[in-house]
Design a protein around this motif. Structure first.
Motif, PDB file in Angstrom:
ATOM      1  N   LYS A   2       1.283   9.413  -5.368  1.00  0.00           N
ATOM      2  CA  LYS A   2       0.903  10.001  -6.675  1.00  0.00           C
ATOM      3  C   LYS A   2       2.039  10.808  -6.911  1.00  0.00           C
ATOM      4  N   GLN A   7       8.275  13.617 -12.114  1.00  0.00           N
ATOM      5  CA  GLN A   7       8.664  12.421 -12.005  1.00  0.00           C
ATOM      6  C   GLN A   7       8.296  11.385 -13.121  1.00  0.00           C
ATOM      7  N   GLY A  25      15.725  15.383  -1.425  1.00  0.00           N
ATOM      8  CA  GLY A  25      14.283  15.089  -1.187  1.00  0.00           C
ATOM      9  C   GLY A  25      13.468  14.977  -2.205  1.00  0.00           C
ATOM     10  N   SER A  26      13.712  14.943  -3.544  1.00  0.00           N
ATOM     11  CA  SER A  26      12.874  15.028  -4.744  1.00  0.00           C
ATOM     12  C   SER A  26      12.349  13.663  -5.326  1.00  0.00           C
ATOM     13  N   LYS A  28      14.386  10.646  -5.984  1.00  0.00           N
ATOM     14  CA  LYS A  28      15.241  10.004  -6.715  1.00  0.00           C
ATOM     15  C   LYS A  28      14.932   8.524  -6.789  1.00  0.00           C
ATOM     16  N   THR A  29      14.880   8.100  -5.418  1.00  0.00           N
ATOM     17  CA  THR A  29      14.874   6.648  -5.130  1.00  0.00           C
ATOM     18  C   THR A  29      13.559   6.051  -5.852  1.00  0.00           C
ATOM     19  N   GLN A 243      24.924  18.176  -3.945  1.00  0.00           N
ATOM     20  CA  GLN A 243      25.421  17.168  -2.780  1.00  0.00           C
ATOM     21  C   GLN A 243      26.725  16.412  -3.043  1.00  0.00           C
ATOM     22  N   TYR A 274       9.914  16.508  -1.266  1.00  0.00           N
ATOM     23  CA  TYR A 274       9.088  15.707  -0.482  1.00  0.00           C
ATOM     24  C   TYR A 274       9.334  15.552   0.951  1.00  0.00           C
ATOM     25  N   ARG A 275      10.736  16.095   1.226  1.00  0.00           N
ATOM     26  CA  ARG A 275      11.079  15.352   2.533  1.00  0.00           C
ATOM     27  C   ARG A 275      10.805  16.596   3.403  1.00  0.00           C
ATOM     28  N   ARG A 539      19.181  16.893   5.160  1.00  0.00           N
ATOM     29  CA  ARG A 539      18.638  15.331   5.626  1.00  0.00           C
ATOM     30  C   ARG A 539      17.437  15.520   6.426  1.00  0.00           C
TER      31      ARG A 539
HETATM   32  N1  LIG Z   1       5.372  11.720  -5.595  1.00  0.00           N
HETATM   33  C1  LIG Z   1       5.515  11.592  -3.971  1.00  0.00           C
HETATM   34  N2  LIG Z   1       4.791  11.700  -3.447  1.00  0.00           N
HETATM   35  C2  LIG Z   1       4.828  11.850  -1.921  1.00  0.00           C
HETATM   36  N3  LIG Z   1       6.145  11.514  -1.268  1.00  0.00           N
HETATM   37  C3  LIG Z   1       7.217  11.324  -2.216  1.00  0.00           C
HETATM   38  C4  LIG Z   1       6.854  11.237  -3.710  1.00  0.00           C
HETATM   39  N4  LIG Z   1       8.202  11.029  -4.082  1.00  0.00           N
HETATM   40  C5  LIG Z   1       8.925  10.960  -3.382  1.00  0.00           C
HETATM   41  N5  LIG Z   1       8.296  10.951  -2.046  1.00  0.00           N
HETATM   42  C6  LIG Z   1       9.149  10.826  -0.655  1.00  0.00           C
HETATM   43  O1  LIG Z   1       9.971  11.764  -0.520  1.00  0.00           O
HETATM   44  C7  LIG Z   1      10.896  11.414   0.481  1.00  0.00           C
HETATM   45  C8  LIG Z   1      12.505  11.623  -0.120  1.00  0.00           C
HETATM   46  O2  LIG Z   1      12.785  10.844  -1.325  1.00  0.00           O
HETATM   47  P1  LIG Z   1      14.310  10.169  -1.504  1.00  0.00           P
HETATM   48  O3  LIG Z   1      14.647   9.617  -0.151  1.00  0.00           O
HETATM   49  O4  LIG Z   1      14.193   9.225  -2.810  1.00  0.00           O
HETATM   50  O5  LIG Z   1      14.761  11.573  -1.929  1.00  0.00           O
HETATM   51  P2  LIG Z   1      16.173  11.637  -2.562  1.00  0.00           P
HETATM   52  O6  LIG Z   1      15.773  12.430  -4.119  1.00  0.00           O
HETATM   53  O7  LIG Z   1      17.227  10.750  -2.951  1.00  0.00           O
HETATM   54  O8  LIG Z   1      16.986  12.881  -1.935  1.00  0.00           O
HETATM   55  P3  LIG Z   1      18.519  13.013  -1.307  1.00  0.00           P
HETATM   56  O9  LIG Z   1      19.153  13.347  -2.788  1.00  0.00           O
HETATM   57  O10 LIG Z   1      18.265  14.267  -0.717  1.00  0.00           O
HETATM   58  O11 LIG Z   1      19.011  11.936  -0.467  1.00  0.00           O
HETATM   59  C9  LIG Z   1      10.864  10.011   0.478  1.00  0.00           C
HETATM   60  O12 LIG Z   1      10.270   9.715   1.871  1.00  0.00           O
HETATM   61  C10 LIG Z   1       9.912   9.608  -0.416  1.00  0.00           C
HETATM   62  O13 LIG Z   1       8.811   8.543  -0.016  1.00  0.00           O
END
Ligand SMILES: Nc1ncnc2c1ncn2[C@@H]1O[C@H](COP(=O)(O)OP(=O)(O)OP(=O)(O)O)[C@@H](O)[C@H]1O
Length: 571
Positions: A2, A7, A25-26, A28-29, A243, A274-275, A539
């Motif tokens: 969700k 986002q 951990g937000s 971004k991917t 970062q 989320y991490r 991490r």
């Molecule tokens: N809306 C959401 N609900 C639940 N989990 C989510 C949601 N969005 C992202 N996640 C989970 O959050 C985790 C972290 O996401 P991601 O690796 O993309 O972080 P990031 O923003 O790239 O972090 P960083 O910059 O620290 O590497 C992943 O396991 C992803 O599946």
């Protein structure tokens, strides 16, 4: 999954340039992939493409996997063929360097990448009075006020080169068609500046470009993007300035920080992590001065510190493994971090590759492949090794094989060498074998048949003294991957530098730090060393252990406790 309102706001924003400042951990991917697809939907029947660019092949793989999963459920109307994911360097290499740079370089063949170790590069060294010559592979490129300049070194230790002398060398190398990694960016910038038709065509083909990890954009990348922006491309930046850990390579995060204040650029934020478990996020917030919110509920794990001394690393690793077992965490989902590659080698009890000359290349390749799954590095060594066994190989062949060869026969040869590198059963033998007897005998036999194949299909004879070159005199009769008798065993958990795990989510992190790293970590994200500590902390999903040298434990204890760490006492 969700998606959060934040986002969704990014994903569903109207077409246009944006700056997305996001916390660790937000997600971004997940957000960037969905935005990529949404942009393409907004573009309707336009023929233009959308590119999502990042820095590492690992990031590109992650995006591609996520993209494939989402793409399955998309309606037919979305033109997914016009969506691309690549590294920044990969993107500009295929669209600018390979097809067009040779004209700006004055070369009569397509440009090719050199790694720096090619013998012919010795003719391109930069001579300095009273000092060693500087290899051209160490030239770095900067841009100020639209003018490029060359320097060497990093950060405060950089040296501005004599520009006329440096330019003469870069130009002369360019005329051969060769470019180093850093000079590649110089030639991209020059090609786009000097060949307006190429810039125009690129901007028309890619009217929308998203850049992930954009805190890592260096000066030259920024100026390349500025050229595209001036040409009408809508560039969106996503990243986390806290970062930014590539300042030493000229990336200071300023492009991302200031981008949202530009006219026509909309600013967005992602502030939910989320991490990580809440105590880890509390520390990350304290270090960065942010107020990001946790998503996960509290559960066993968190932040701890403990003392260690170098002579007893095994004990430290044992305790960490025990703790993982107690928490039900997999050893494969854990990492041991250190600041530099030397320290990583020490902590992992890494085995020195035996052998000399070309034999070292093959033994090291087998170890890289089998111990670290570093196939590309193994391939590079195998290619160099094999080319050095050819009597009359064309000059620069090894580099061309590593770059992006255009000639059909070279592509075929590259595939053969890739096959040899990957295949422990028929190619480069497994490092589990006894070095002197089993491994060497198999290597010799397989290299001989590879060379016969190369002579038959490509016409290159092999050197006369093959037996000498592939001598087994430095091999022991123990498995190639066994530590030397005085060596230590490794910790059985992967050991990496902080830079290597950037972008990853890892269940448990043990950061084996020195005093200066801990002080920098606690000092916050205002400087690069502090940001490196921040990347290490963020991490961790469930558990972050900070190993503190015993010699400074007493002094640092109060600061660590007030930062929220629990202490693990000895015993
Ligand atoms: N809306 C959401 N609900 C639940 N989990 C989510 C949601 N969005 C992202 N996640 C989970 O959050 C985790 C972290 O996401 P991601 O690796 O993309 O972080 P990031 O923003 O790239 O972090 P960083 O910059 O620290 O590497 C992943 O396991 C992803 O599946």
């Amino acid at each position: 999954m969700k998606l959060s309102d934040e986002q969704l706001a990014v994903i569903q924003a109207p077409l246009g340039a944006m700056a997305v400042t996001a916390c660790a951990g937000s997600g971004k991917t997940a957000t960037a992939i969905r935005r990529l697809i949404y942009i393409r939907q907004l573009m309707k029947s336009s023929r233009g493409r959308v590119a999502l660019l990042s820095f590492s092949n690992v990031a590109v793989d992650t995006f591609n996997k996520g993209f494939q999963q989402l793409a399955i459920n998309l309606p037919d109307g979305v033109n997914l063929k016009r969506v691309e994911v690549d590294t920044l360097d990969g993107f500009f290499t295929s669209h600018v360097i390979r097809p067009h740079a040779h004209r700006t370089m004055g070369a009569n063949q397509a440009a090719f990448l050199v790694s720096g170790s090619e013998p012919f590069l010795s003719g391109f060294s930069y001579w300095r009075d009273g000092s060693f010559p500087l290899p051209i592979a160490e030239f770095k490129v900067g841009i100020a006020d639209g003018k490029t300049f060359f320097y060497s070194g990093t950060g405060d230790n950089h040296e501005l080169l004599d520009q006329a002398k440096a330019l003469e060398l870069v130009g002369r190398l360019g005329r051969t068609g060769a470019y180093t990694h850093d000079l590649g960016r110089y030639w991209i910038y020059k090609t786009l500046s000097n060949q307006p038709a190429v810039l125009r065509a690129l901007a028309t083909r890619y009217p929308q470009i998203l850049v992930d990890e954009s805190q890592d954009l260096g000066m030259v990348h920024q100026e390349i993007l500025e050229l595209l922006i001036k040409e009408g491309v809508q560039v969106s930046l996503i990243g986390d300035a806290n970062q930014g850990i590539y300042g030493f390579a000229g990336a200071d995060g300023s492009f991302l920080r200031s981008y949202s204040t530009r006219e026509g650029v909309s600013g967005f934020e992602l502030t939910r992590n989320y991490r990580s478990l809440p105590p880890i996020i509390d520390l990350a917030n304290a270090l960065s001065g942010r107020e990001d919110k946790p998503y996960r509920e509290p559960q066993p794990g968190g932040l701890y510190f403990l003392g260690y001394k170098d002579a007893e690393l095994e004990r430290l690793f044992d305790r960490f493994r025990d703790c993982l077992d107690e928490l039900g965490l997999q050893h494969e989902q854990a990492v041991i971090l250190a600041r530099g590659a030397d320290r990583v080698a020490k902590l992992s009890g890494e085995v020195e590759p035996p052998g000399r000359g070309v034999m070292t290349a093959f033994t090291e390749a087998a170890l890289l492949r089998d111990q670290h799954a570093r196939f590309l590095d193994a391939f590079k060594l195998v290619s160099r090794g094999v080319v050095s066994l050819l009597e009359d190989a064309p000059s620069g062949l090894a580099s061309k094989l590593l770059g992006a060869p255009q000639e059909e026969w070279m592509l075929r040869l590259r595939r053969v060498l890739w096959g040899f590198t990957r295949d422990a059963d028929a190619g480069l033998p497994s490092s589990n074998l006894l070095g002197e007897s089993e491994w060497h005998a198999l290597l010799l036999q397989r290299i001989r048949s590879l060379l016969v194949h190369i002579q038959r299909d490509y016409g290159f004879a092999s050197v006369a003294n093959l037996g000498n070159k592939l001598s087994k005199r430095d091999l022991r009769n123990a498995p190639l991957n066994a530590a030397s008798p005085v060596g230590k065993q490794g910790p059985e958990i992967r050991v990496e530098t902080v830079h290597q795990v950037k972008g990853e989510s890892i269940d448990a992190v043990l950061y084996v730090a020195k005093k200066a790293h801990i002080e920098a970590l606690l000092g916050g994200t205002g400087d690069e060393e502090g940001r490196i500590g921040y990347v290490a902390v963020t991490r961790a999903r469930n558990l972050f252990w900070l190993a503190v040298p015993n010699s400074c434990l007493k002094e640092l204890r109060p600061k660590l406790v007030s930062a929220g760490f629990g202490e693990l006492t000895n015993g």
